[in-house]
Design a protein around this motif. Structure first.
Motif, PDB file in Angstrom:
ATOM      1  N   ILE A 163       0.861  -1.177   0.000  1.00 41.35           N
ATOM      2  CA  ILE A 163       0.000   0.000   0.000  1.00 41.35           C
ATOM      3  C   ILE A 163       0.900   1.230   0.000  1.00 41.35           C
ATOM      4  CG2 ILE A 163      -1.762   1.286   1.244  1.00 41.35           C
ATOM      5  CD1 ILE A 163      -2.757  -1.336   2.402  1.00 41.35           C
ATOM      6  N   TYR A 164       0.744   2.063  -0.998  1.00 37.18           N
ATOM      7  CA  TYR A 164       1.578   3.253  -1.108  1.00 37.18           C
ATOM      8  C   TYR A 164       1.141   4.310  -0.083  1.00 37.18           C
ATOM      9  CZ  TYR A 164       3.898   1.925  -5.496  1.00 37.18           C
ATOM     10  OH  TYR A 164       4.680   1.320  -6.454  1.00 37.18           O
ATOM     11  N   THR A 165       2.114   5.061   0.394  1.00 36.04           N
ATOM     12  CA  THR A 165       1.872   6.107   1.385  1.00 36.04           C
ATOM     13  C   THR A 165       1.455   7.401   0.700  1.00 36.04           C
ATOM     14  OG1 THR A 165       3.520   5.147   2.875  1.00 36.04           O
ATOM     15  CG2 THR A 165       2.933   7.462   3.235  1.00 36.04           C
ATOM     16  N   ASN A 166       0.427   8.054   1.254  1.00 39.23           N
ATOM     17  CA  ASN A 166       0.030   9.367   0.756  1.00 39.23           C
ATOM     18  C   ASN A 166       1.076  10.381   1.206  1.00 39.23           C
ATOM     19  OD1 ASN A 166      -1.260  11.707  -0.052  1.00 39.23           O
ATOM     20  ND2 ASN A 166      -2.759  11.680   1.604  1.00 39.23           N
ATOM     21  N   GLN A 167       1.752  11.020   0.243  1.00 43.14           N
ATOM     22  CA  GLN A 167       2.810  11.967   0.580  1.00 43.14           C
ATOM     23  C   GLN A 167       2.297  13.401   0.605  1.00 43.14           C
ATOM     24  OE1 GLN A 167       5.441   9.486  -2.360  1.00 43.14           O
ATOM     25  NE2 GLN A 167       6.813  10.818  -1.222  1.00 43.14           N
ATOM     26  N   SER A 168       1.724  13.874  -0.489  1.00 42.55           N
ATOM     27  CA  SER A 168       1.117  15.206  -0.530  1.00 42.55           C
ATOM     28  C   SER A 168       0.681  15.493  -1.957  1.00 42.55           C
ATOM     29  CB  SER A 168       2.102  16.307  -0.082  1.00 42.55           C
ATOM     30  OG  SER A 168       3.172  16.414  -0.995  1.00 42.55           O
ATOM     31  N   ASN A 169      -0.362  16.317  -2.081  1.00 45.25           N
ATOM     32  CA  ASN A 169      -0.831  16.806  -3.377  1.00 45.25           C
ATOM     33  C   ASN A 169      -1.093  15.696  -4.395  1.00 45.25           C
ATOM     34  OD1 ASN A 169      -0.547  19.462  -2.382  1.00 45.25           O
ATOM     35  ND2 ASN A 169       1.592  19.520  -3.010  1.00 45.25           N
TER      36      ASN A 169
END
Length: 388
Positions: free
Chosen positions: A126-132
């Protein structure tokens, strides 16, 4: 690559957010896509050399904004995500530029990449939400293996789901010498300025790995500031990505036409400078990236760049024709993102209401140093020019 290439050396570095021209404003009701169309874009890379960064995926929405001028698109949009890969970032920015879209990021998506499929090392990450709207494998958990298949799954907050599969092309070894000598002769520009040029171009031969659809060849040198006529305070585009990925003097795109290809090395140097400033070597950083057909089209990092005719005549011309002809089907036809039904099964391609791609590529990163083999006496030439 082959005899089909034409080269335009970059004389000015353009900011990527302002590099594409926009036609006169169109006040009609035509739109290329419905407003708030999901845009999903991601690459995964394998290499035997250096993995520069973990994989990333962009998730957001595009809306038509015909009333905005190009520079105003970015004021109306969410800030573009801080994407590491120049290739991936450019797909977002130049799609906006070409079609005059405003970008809205999606911060609440669930992005999962699984792979290698049918392999003992298969893993779901599951990929991490980083920004934008940027999601990444920040802990580098996904095994990235050449020649293997991967799947991406995206779920939006409203319940819509999308999926796509891709393959990373197979591994390939490219023999690049530590140093390459280039035979030079002396010549003059039209104004009488002395210059040395190559007698022939030494060639590096390489094969395309299996599953290759499209190739990027990038060559940056430690003389690029001089070659590109940069001012002392100018910075290379993507300079913080290192010498392999920053903008430089050569960036080429080609479509696979044959099994083998060539990378040519050249040398041109003005000689109207002090002897202490004459180059006695030129260090080269090379990137050769082989993309699978999961990429629907590929924007170059710059508008002024070295390219190859097969790419320009096929993908680039199709894109420009779609814009000129106001083809509202183009972005959906070329998208490799598929919608998932409530039963978890992929819907027919024509049912997809998102645009974008999920693609794998294999890269070779290597270095070499060019050195001159002059067929003339350099000191005599410099003395004669100084006397004049």
């Amino acid at each position: 690559m082959k005899n089909q290439r034409f080269i335009i050396f970059v004389s000015l570095l353009l900011m990527v957010s302002c590099s594409s021209p926009v036609k006169e404003q169109d006040t009609s009701d035509f739109t290329f896509i419905p407003d708030n169309t999901p845009f999903i874009a991601g690459f995964i890379e394998a290499t035997n050399d250096t993995v520069h960064h973990y994989p990333e995926v962009i998730v957001g929405y595009f809306t038509n904004e015909r009333e905005y001028l190009l520079e105003e698109l970015y004021q109306a949009s969410d800030p573009p995500p801080d994407v590491y890969s120049p290739d991936l970032l450019t797909q977002l920015v130049k799609t906006m530029n070409h079609f005059k879209f405003v970008y809205e990021s999606e911060e609440q998506a669930t992005v999962t990449v699984t792979g290698p499929l049918n392999h003992p090392r298969k893993k779901e990450v599951i990929y991490t939400n980083q920004s934008n709207g940027l999601y990444g494998d920040v802990n580098a958990e996904l095994p990235l293996l050449a020649g293997e298949n991967y799947r991406i799954d995206i779920e939006l907050p409203d319940g819509r789901a999308y999926s796509s599969t891709t393959v990373i092309p197979s591994s390939v070894e490219i023999e690049i010498p530590d140093s390459i000598g280039i035979e030079l002769y002396n010549a003059e520009y039209s104004d009488g300025t002395p210059v040395e040029r190559f007698l022939n171009e030494p060639k590096i031969f390489f094969e395309h790995p299996e599953e290759t659809h499209l190739v990027i060849v990038q060559n940056n040198t430690d003389k690029d500031r001089d070659l590109l006529l940069m001012e002392p305070d100018d910075e290379f585009m993507f300079y913080d990505r290192g010498n392999f990925l920053r903008a430089g003097s050569l960036y080429g795109i080609s479509l696979t036409r044959e099994d083998t290809d060539t990378l040519s090395k050249s040398w041109v140097q003005r000689l109207d400078k002090p002897r202490s400033e004459i180059w006695e070597f030129e260090h080269n950083w090379m990137r050769l990236s082989f993309f699978s057909d999961g990429i629907y089209y590929l924007h170059p990092m710059m508008d002024e760049f070295s390219t190859y005719i097969t790419w320009s005549e096929t993908i680039n011309n199709e894109l420009l024709d779609a814009i000129d002809n106001r083809d509202s089907t183009y972005l959906f036809d070329t998208s490799t993102i598929r919608k998932v039904g409530e039963d978890g099964q992929l819907l027919p391609k024509e049912a997809t209401d998102a645009i974008g791609f999920f693609a794998g590529y294999f890269s070779v990163y290597d270095q070499t140093t060019l050195y001159p083999i002059r067929q003339f006496d350099l000191d005599s030439l410099l003395s004669a020019y100084a006397d004049n």
